[in-house]
Design a protein around this motif. Sequence first.
Motif, PDB file in Angstrom:
ATOM      1  N   ILE A  91       0.837  -1.207   0.000  1.00  0.00           N
ATOM      2  CA  ILE A  91       0.000   0.000   0.000  1.00  0.00           C
ATOM      3  C   ILE A  91       0.869   1.252   0.000  1.00  0.00           C
ATOM      4  N   ASN A  92       1.940   1.242   0.783  1.00  0.00           N
ATOM      5  CA  ASN A  92       2.870   2.381   0.762  1.00  0.00           C
ATOM      6  C   ASN A  92       3.398   2.607  -0.656  1.00  0.00           C
ATOM      7  N   SER A  93       3.782   1.510  -1.296  1.00  0.00           N
ATOM      8  CA  SER A  93       4.346   1.605  -2.648  1.00  0.00           C
ATOM      9  C   SER A  93       3.301   2.066  -3.651  1.00  0.00           C
ATOM     10  N   LEU A  94       2.077   1.586  -3.503  1.00  0.00           N
ATOM     11  CA  LEU A  94       1.003   2.026  -4.401  1.00  0.00           C
ATOM     12  C   LEU A  94       0.789   3.532  -4.268  1.00  0.00           C
ATOM     13  N   CYS A  95       0.744   4.010  -3.042  1.00  0.00           N
ATOM     14  CA  CYS A  95       0.565   5.457  -2.826  1.00  0.00           C
ATOM     15  C   CYS A  95       1.729   6.252  -3.411  1.00  0.00           C
ATOM     16  N   GLU A  96       2.921   5.708  -3.318  1.00  0.00           N
ATOM     17  CA  GLU A  96       4.101   6.399  -3.828  1.00  0.00           C
ATOM     18  C   GLU A  96       4.158   6.378  -5.352  1.00  0.00           C
ATOM     19  N   LEU A  97       3.797   5.252  -5.954  1.00  0.00           N
ATOM     20  CA  LEU A  97       4.048   5.061  -7.381  1.00  0.00           C
ATOM     21  C   LEU A  97       2.845   5.319  -8.287  1.00  0.00           C
ATOM     22  N   ALA A  98       1.625   5.314  -7.741  1.00  0.00           N
ATOM     23  CA  ALA A  98       0.424   5.460  -8.577  1.00  0.00           C
ATOM     24  C   ALA A  98       0.467   6.777  -9.350  1.00  0.00           C
ATOM     25  N   GLY A  99       0.235   6.666 -10.638  1.00  0.00           N
ATOM     26  CA  GLY A  99       0.199   7.856 -11.479  1.00  0.00           C
ATOM     27  C   GLY A  99       1.563   8.413 -11.832  1.00  0.00           C
ATOM     28  N   GLY A 100       2.611   7.768 -11.389  1.00  0.00           N
ATOM     29  CA  GLY A 100       3.960   8.263 -11.655  1.00  0.00           C
ATOM     30  C   GLY A 100       4.590   7.582 -12.854  1.00  0.00           C
ATOM     31  N   PRO A 101       5.884   7.783 -13.013  1.00  0.00           N
ATOM     32  CA  PRO A 101       6.576   7.250 -14.196  1.00  0.00           C
ATOM     33  C   PRO A 101       6.764   5.728 -14.173  1.00  0.00           C
ATOM     34  N   GLN A 102       6.550   5.101 -13.041  1.00  0.00           N
ATOM     35  CA  GLN A 102       6.728   3.650 -12.928  1.00  0.00           C
ATOM     36  C   GLN A 102       5.403   2.931 -13.207  1.00  0.00           C
ATOM     37  N   ALA A 103       4.878   3.100 -14.411  1.00  0.00           N
ATOM     38  CA  ALA A 103       3.542   2.600 -14.759  1.00  0.00           C
ATOM     39  C   ALA A 103       3.417   1.085 -14.585  1.00  0.00           C
ATOM     40  N   LYS A 104       4.439   0.323 -14.965  1.00  0.00           N
ATOM     41  CA  LYS A 104       4.348  -1.139 -14.847  1.00  0.00           C
ATOM     42  C   LYS A 104       4.258  -1.564 -13.391  1.00  0.00           C
ATOM     43  N   LEU A 105       5.055  -0.946 -12.531  1.00  0.00           N
ATOM     44  CA  LEU A 105       5.019  -1.294 -11.112  1.00  0.00           C
ATOM     45  C   LEU A 105       3.706  -0.834 -10.485  1.00  0.00           C
ATOM     46  N   SER A 106       3.252   0.352 -10.863  1.00  0.00           N
ATOM     47  CA  SER A 106       1.991   0.871 -10.364  1.00  0.00           C
ATOM     48  C   SER A 106       0.841  -0.051 -10.754  1.00  0.00           C
ATOM     49  N   THR A 107       0.829  -0.481 -12.004  1.00  0.00           N
ATOM     50  CA  THR A 107      -0.210  -1.401 -12.484  1.00  0.00           C
ATOM     51  C   THR A 107      -0.163  -2.720 -11.717  1.00  0.00           C
ATOM     52  N   MET A 108       1.032  -3.215 -11.453  1.00  0.00           N
ATOM     53  CA  MET A 108       1.180  -4.456 -10.695  1.00  0.00           C
ATOM     54  C   MET A 108       0.587  -4.309  -9.287  1.00  0.00           C
ATOM     55  N   LEU A 109       0.820  -3.181  -8.655  1.00  0.00           N
ATOM     56  CA  LEU A 109       0.291  -2.946  -7.312  1.00  0.00           C
ATOM     57  C   LEU A 109      -1.227  -2.781  -7.334  1.00  0.00           C
ATOM     58  N   ILE A 110      -1.731  -2.085  -8.328  1.00  0.00           N
ATOM     59  CA  ILE A 110      -3.184  -1.942  -8.472  1.00  0.00           C
ATOM     60  C   ILE A 110      -3.821  -3.314  -8.666  1.00  0.00           C
ATOM     61  N   GLU A 111      -3.224  -4.142  -9.496  1.00  0.00           N
ATOM     62  CA  GLU A 111      -3.741  -5.492  -9.720  1.00  0.00           C
ATOM     63  C   GLU A 111      -3.727  -6.312  -8.429  1.00  0.00           C
ATOM     64  N   ALA A 112      -2.721  -6.134  -7.592  1.00  0.00           N
ATOM     65  CA  ALA A 112      -2.666  -6.851  -6.313  1.00  0.00           C
ATOM     66  C   ALA A 112      -3.833  -6.446  -5.413  1.00  0.00           C
ATOM     67  N   VAL A 113      -4.136  -5.158  -5.370  1.00  0.00           N
ATOM     68  CA  VAL A 113      -5.268  -4.679  -4.559  1.00  0.00           C
ATOM     69  C   VAL A 113      -6.582  -5.216  -5.113  1.00  0.00           C
ATOM     70  N   LEU A 114      -6.744  -5.162  -6.426  1.00  0.00           N
ATOM     71  CA  LEU A 114      -7.984  -5.648  -7.040  1.00  0.00           C
ATOM     72  C   LEU A 114      -8.131  -7.158  -6.894  1.00  0.00           C
ATOM     73  N   THR A 115      -7.020  -7.882  -6.956  1.00  0.00           N
ATOM     74  CA  THR A 115      -7.050  -9.333  -6.739  1.00  0.00           C
ATOM     75  C   THR A 115      -7.463  -9.641  -5.310  1.00  0.00           C
ATOM     76  N   SER A 116      -6.981  -8.859  -4.372  1.00  0.00           N
ATOM     77  CA  SER A 116      -7.359  -9.042  -2.971  1.00  0.00           C
ATOM     78  C   SER A 116      -8.855  -8.789  -2.781  1.00  0.00           C
ATOM     79  N   ALA A 117      -9.371  -7.746  -3.402  1.00  0.00           N
ATOM     80  CA  ALA A 117     -10.816  -7.456  -3.311  1.00  0.00           C
ATOM     81  C   ALA A 117     -11.622  -8.585  -3.938  1.00  0.00           C
ATOM     82  N   ALA A 118     -11.156  -9.118  -5.054  1.00  0.00           N
ATOM     83  CA  ALA A 118     -11.848 -10.238  -5.705  1.00  0.00           C
ATOM     84  C   ALA A 118     -11.812 -11.480  -4.821  1.00  0.00           C
ATOM     85  N   ARG A 119     -10.719 -11.669  -4.116  1.00  0.00           N
ATOM     86  CA  ARG A 119     -10.631 -12.822  -3.196  1.00  0.00           C
ATOM     87  C   ARG A 119     -11.618 -12.651  -2.048  1.00  0.00           C
TER      88      ARG A 119
END
Length: 187
Positions: A91-119
């Motif tokens: 979550i710390n990393s998502l807040c730091e990286l979301a919308g920034g230049p690290q799009a692949k890492l940001s997307t990976m973190l967003i997917e982790a949150v969405l996967t958790s919600a789906a679980r």
Amino acid sequence: MQEIWRSGYEASSVKAISEKLGITRSSYYNSFGTREDLFRAVLAAYFAQSPDRALHESIPDQSVRLLISDTFRKVCAARGCDPEGRGCLAINSLCELAGGPQAKLSTMLIEAVLTSAARFEMLLELAVARGELDADTDVHGKALALQSLLIGINTLSKAVRNEEELWLAARTSLEALGVYEGEDASL
């Protein structure tokens, strides 16, 4: 992992990590690959030891409500005993990286949150099927609320470093959502 968790992704440059480990940059690249490769490996290690990992394991034999309640209790215990108040690395990393230049890492973190919600949603559907929750339960809404609660507890723990206070917040929310189960359940 500890350094990235403590300092964040941006502060954990190849130079900073190399100096911290007492190795050259070429040794860093030989050992870890790119900074992004290291971050992915760090996240995998973090998720493997995270206090909410039980939610992502096989279908529980126990009550789903008990699994959810116990998991939140473990999250509160882990976050409450961290003297650095680091919260959740993901979550710390998502807040730091979301919308920034690290799009692949940001997307990976967003997917982790969405996967958790789906679980959470899958577990709540199982609870409905087992009769633990009413058939008309809004499992999607409750799943999103549980994911929000998990993010909230992980964030709140950066300021509130007391397990019992964190648990009070989590349990109150779990009770309000009708998913709390424990020896002291008021339901």
